[in-house]
Design a protein around this motif. Structure first.
Motif, PDB file in Angstrom:
ATOM      1  N   TYR A 264       0.818  -1.212   0.000  1.00 33.07           N
ATOM      2  CA  TYR A 264       0.000   0.000   0.000  1.00 33.07           C
ATOM      3  C   TYR A 264       0.857   1.270   0.000  1.00 33.07           C
ATOM      4  O   TYR A 264       0.471   2.285  -0.581  1.00 33.07           O
TER       5      TYR A 264
ATOM      6  N   ARG B 179      -3.504   1.641   5.355  1.00 40.32           N
ATOM      7  CA  ARG B 179      -4.863   1.126   5.224  1.00 40.32           C
ATOM      8  C   ARG B 179      -5.676   1.510   6.449  1.00 40.32           C
ATOM      9  O   ARG B 179      -5.318   1.182   7.579  1.00 40.32           O
TER      10      ARG B 179
ATOM     11  N   LYS C 191      -9.766   1.307   7.727  1.00 45.58           N
ATOM     12  CA  LYS C 191     -10.978   0.606   7.286  1.00 45.58           C
ATOM     13  C   LYS C 191     -12.278   1.186   7.838  1.00 45.58           C
ATOM     14  O   LYS C 191     -13.243   1.342   7.107  1.00 45.58           O
TER      15      LYS C 191
ATOM     16  N   PRO D  28     -13.220   4.347   6.247  1.00 39.53           N
ATOM     17  CA  PRO D  28     -12.113   4.762   5.377  1.00 39.53           C
ATOM     18  C   PRO D  28     -11.922   6.269   5.475  1.00 39.53           C
ATOM     19  O   PRO D  28     -12.890   7.017   5.557  1.00 39.53           O
TER      20      PRO D  28
ATOM     21  N   ASN E 263      -8.694   4.547   0.426  1.00 37.00           N
ATOM     22  CA  ASN E 263      -9.187   3.554   1.381  1.00 37.00           C
ATOM     23  C   ASN E 263     -10.649   3.215   1.124  1.00 37.00           C
ATOM     24  O   ASN E 263     -11.071   2.073   1.302  1.00 37.00           O
TER      25      ASN E 263
END
Length: 238
Positions: free
Chosen positions: A164, A180, A182, A185, A190
């Motif tokens: 990434y 990253r 989650k 995001p 993301n």
């Protein structure tokens, strides 16, 4: 076989031997159910039990996404292709630490192979990803040497972290993307990854449904409650 991605609002119902999506303005689209692998619903769609029964008889999973594009869940038709023998084998391999580790290693090996292949694609297009590729190749050598699942997932996590980080060099615009994130995001990259991961996860569920595998019994991820964790294992590869 086709996957249908339906973004329009409207009503989904059975019409003779097809499933029809009718929009509020009266326009409609008929889905050729004999050629349908799965249906993705992104719009605000109403459907009745008659439609669900018909879809269920044909073994067509329906994956539902909310207004913001986040995966909500799936209509998973009654399983007809079941095997007690295979279920016992799945559980046995999960309970045996060495067997589970051996299977999990294959998931990580495959996922990291595809990551390298993708970076190689961008290197051929003069993207500066050599350092990332070198780090990932070094990490891949450690995969088969891991002692347990926890250590294996640590290596897998480091591979993805390096991958990434290389996206800064790959994407042709100014982006604020370093790692990253989650839930939720925190930027468009993301968000894109989360969205595509949802599509891959639900597609894997469709393919598992066609087999005699139980989607709740996994190997890289723990077989937890209220999730089809085998989909997470397989989705890693893609």
């Amino acid at each position: 076989m086709e996957s249908y991605y339906l973004f329009s609002n409207g009503e989904l119902k059975r019409k003779d031997n097809v499933v029809r999506l009718t929009a509020p303005d009266g326009k409609f689209k008929d889905l050729k159910v004999e050629m349908t692998r799965e249906i993705f619903l992104f719009g605000e769609v109403s459907l009745n039990t008659k439609c669900l029964n018909y879809i269920g008889q044909l073994g067509i999973p329906v994956h539902i996404f909310n207004y913001y594009g986040f995966y909500s869940g799936s209509y998973y038709p009654r399983e007809s292709n079941v095997s007690g023998e295979l279920l016992v084998a799945q559980v046995t391999h999960y309970a045996d630490e060495k067997r589970r580790h051996d299977i999990a290693v294959q998931f990580v090996e495959s996922a990291s192979f595809n990551i390298l292949r993708n970076l190689r694609y961008y290197r051929q297009r003069e993207k500066d990803v050599d350092e990332a590729m070198s780090e990932i190749k070094s990490l891949r050598k450690k995969i088969a040497k891991t002692a347990d699942i926890q250590e294996l997932m640590g290596i897998e996590g480091n591979i993805r972290k390096v991958y990434y980080q290389a996206w800064q060099a790959i994407i042709n615009q100014e982006i604020d993307f370093e790692k990253r994130v989650k839930r939720p995001p925190d930027n468009m990259i993301n968000t894109l990854i989360s969205y595509v991961n949802s599509l891959v996860y639900s597609s894997c569920l469709t393919e598992i449904y066609k087999t005699q595998l139980n989607p709740a019994i996994s190997y890289l991820h723990s077989a937890g409650e209220r999730r089809f964790s085998l989909c997470l294992d397989i989705a890693e590869v893609f």
